[in-house]
Design a protein around this motif. Sequence first.
Motif, mmCIF file in Angstrom:
data_model
loop_
_atom_site.group_PDB
_atom_site.id
_atom_site.type_symbol
_atom_site.label_atom_id
_atom_site.label_comp_id
_atom_site.label_asym_id
_atom_site.label_seq_id
_atom_site.Cartn_x
_atom_site.Cartn_y
_atom_site.Cartn_z
ATOM 1 N N LEU A 16 7.403 9.849 -96.940
ATOM 2 C CA LEU A 16 7.844 9.843 -95.517
ATOM 3 C C LEU A 16 8.893 10.427 -94.862
ATOM 4 N N VAL A 17 9.850 10.467 -95.621
ATOM 5 C CA VAL A 17 11.123 11.243 -95.250
ATOM 6 C C VAL A 17 10.999 12.798 -95.198
ATOM 7 N N GLY A 18 10.361 13.275 -95.983
ATOM 8 C CA GLY A 18 9.944 14.661 -96.072
ATOM 9 C C GLY A 18 8.998 15.113 -95.201
ATOM 10 N N LEU A 19 8.032 14.226 -94.967
ATOM 11 C CA LEU A 19 7.111 14.650 -93.837
ATOM 12 C C LEU A 19 7.735 14.628 -92.329
ATOM 13 N N THR A 20 8.623 13.401 -92.043
ATOM 14 C CA THR A 20 9.491 13.506 -90.769
ATOM 15 C C THR A 20 10.423 14.666 -90.717
ATOM 16 N N ARG A 21 10.984 15.081 -91.837
ATOM 17 C CA ARG A 21 11.971 16.149 -91.788
ATOM 18 C C ARG A 21 11.218 17.281 -91.258
ATOM 19 N N VAL A 22 9.905 17.595 -91.821
ATOM 20 C CA VAL A 22 9.219 18.873 -91.611
ATOM 21 C C VAL A 22 8.807 18.514 -89.936
ATOM 22 N N ALA A 23 8.328 17.637 -89.611
ATOM 23 C CA ALA A 23 7.799 17.196 -88.178
ATOM 24 C C ALA A 23 9.086 17.505 -87.321
ATOM 25 N N TYR A 24 10.105 17.298 -87.583
ATOM 26 C CA TYR A 24 11.340 17.440 -86.780
ATOM 27 C C TYR A 24 11.499 18.840 -86.807
ATOM 28 N N LEU A 25 11.537 19.830 -87.809
ATOM 29 C CA LEU A 25 11.838 20.928 -87.799
ATOM 30 C C LEU A 25 10.506 21.608 -86.643
ATOM 31 N N LEU A 26 9.440 21.266 -86.732
ATOM 32 C CA LEU A 26 8.365 21.790 -86.068
ATOM 33 C C LEU A 26 8.415 21.359 -84.494
ATOM 34 N N THR A 27 8.919 20.284 -84.347
ATOM 35 C CA THR A 27 8.845 19.797 -82.885
ATOM 36 C C THR A 27 10.309 19.925 -82.247
ATOM 37 N N GLY A 28 11.416 19.883 -83.119
ATOM 38 C CA GLY A 28 12.780 19.805 -82.498
ATOM 39 C C GLY A 28 13.082 18.570 -81.862
ATOM 40 N N ASP A 29 12.383 17.691 -81.996
ATOM 41 C CA ASP A 29 12.674 16.380 -81.193
ATOM 42 C C ASP A 29 12.452 15.252 -82.198
ATOM 43 N N VAL A 30 13.439 14.120 -82.340
ATOM 44 C CA VAL A 30 13.172 13.168 -83.186
ATOM 45 C C VAL A 30 11.878 12.119 -83.078
ATOM 46 N N HIS A 31 11.824 12.051 -81.629
ATOM 47 C CA HIS A 31 10.511 11.046 -81.317
ATOM 48 C C HIS A 31 9.360 11.704 -81.375
ATOM 49 N N GLN A 32 9.126 12.916 -81.065
ATOM 50 C CA GLN A 32 7.993 13.699 -81.437
ATOM 51 C C GLN A 32 7.690 14.031 -82.598
ATOM 52 N N ALA A 33 8.745 14.018 -83.421
ATOM 53 C CA ALA A 33 8.584 14.394 -84.994
ATOM 54 C C ALA A 33 8.042 12.831 -85.387
ATOM 55 N N ASP A 34 8.239 11.582 -85.174
ATOM 56 C CA ASP A 34 7.836 10.385 -85.459
ATOM 57 C C ASP A 34 6.625 10.277 -84.969
ATOM 58 N N ASP A 35 6.107 10.740 -83.803
ATOM 59 C CA ASP A 35 4.776 10.647 -83.173
ATOM 60 C C ASP A 35 3.731 11.582 -83.841
ATOM 61 N N LEU A 36 4.286 12.785 -84.442
ATOM 62 C CA LEU A 36 3.406 13.549 -85.052
ATOM 63 C C LEU A 36 3.283 13.268 -86.419
ATOM 64 N N VAL A 37 4.090 12.445 -87.153
ATOM 65 C CA VAL A 37 3.771 11.718 -88.461
ATOM 66 C C VAL A 37 3.059 10.787 -88.440
ATOM 67 N N GLN A 38 3.075 10.009 -87.341
ATOM 68 C CA GLN A 38 2.228 8.778 -87.310
ATOM 69 C C GLN A 38 0.862 9.221 -86.900
ATOM 70 N N ALA A 39 0.486 10.058 -86.087
ATOM 71 C CA ALA A 39 -0.728 10.622 -85.928
ATOM 72 C C ALA A 39 -1.580 11.246 -86.959
ATOM 73 N N THR A 40 -0.543 11.992 -87.896
ATOM 74 C CA THR A 40 -0.847 12.583 -89.182
ATOM 75 C C THR A 40 -1.580 11.518 -90.058
ATOM 76 N N LEU A 41 -0.649 10.510 -90.033
ATOM 77 C CA LEU A 41 -1.009 9.386 -91.096
ATOM 78 C C LEU A 41 -1.979 8.705 -90.707
ATOM 79 N N GLU A 42 -2.253 8.488 -89.295
ATOM 80 C CA GLU A 42 -3.243 7.772 -88.867
ATOM 81 C C GLU A 42 -4.839 8.520 -89.173
ATOM 82 N N ARG A 43 -4.729 9.862 -89.078
ATOM 83 C CA ARG A 43 -6.065 10.464 -89.396
ATOM 84 C C ARG A 43 -6.152 10.527 -90.678
ATOM 85 N N VAL A 44 -5.220 10.499 -91.503
ATOM 86 C CA VAL A 44 -5.182 10.631 -93.145
ATOM 87 C C VAL A 44 -5.778 9.209 -93.787
ATOM 88 N N ALA A 45 -5.434 8.182 -93.245
ATOM 89 C CA ALA A 45 -5.550 6.775 -93.748
ATOM 90 C C ALA A 45 -6.834 6.660 -93.816
#
Length: 173
Positions: A16-45
Motif C-alpha cells: 500500500l505505501v509503495g503504491l500510494t507513493r507512485v500514485a502521488y508522483l503521478l497525480t501530484g495530489d494526496v487525495h487523488q493518489a488515495d483515490d487512484l490506489v483505491q480504484a486500482t485495488l477495487e479493480r484488482v480485488a
Amino acid sequence: MQKAEESFRRYVGDRLVGLTRVAYLLTGDVHQADDLVQATLERVASRWERIERHGDPDPYVRRVLYSQHVSAWRRHRGRDVPVAEPPEPPGSRSGSDDHSGRVVLSVAVAQALSRLSRRQRAVLVLRYFEDQTEARTAEILGLSVGTVKSYARAALARLREVAPELATAGEGS
C-alpha cells in the motif's frame, strides 16, 4: 475463496505505501493518489484469484494503476487547476541539517511533474522513480519501446524548460 481474500489483504498491507507513493508522483495530489490506489485495488480485488495464479501480481497491479491514472485524466480533462509558482530553488536552503531542502526539492519535483502530460509523467515515474527498464515500462503502459523513449525524451526536455533548477538540485548535497 477465503484464501484468496487473505492473500489479497496481505498483498495490500505489504504494498500500500509503495503504491500510494507512485500514485502521488503521478497525480501530484494526496487525495487523488488515495483515490487512484483505491480504484486500482477495487479493480484488482475482483480478479485476485486469477491474477495470483499467474505468479507475481505486481506487474498486473502496476499496469492497472497506470491505466486507471490515464483513464481518470481523460474523464476529468480540463478540471485541473494550475499550481502557484514553485518555492525557492532547492539549492537556496540555509541549513543542511534540517530536512527543508528535501521538502522543497520534493515540492519542486511534484510541481514540475504536474506540468507534464499524464503519459509523460507515467513514463518518467516508471523509468526513474521505480527504476524500470524501457521494455518493462512499455509493457506496463501497453506502449512500444520507441514510444516510451519518445515520451521520456519529450518529458525530460519539458522538465528542463519548466524547472531548470532541478538539473542542479543533487549537486553540493
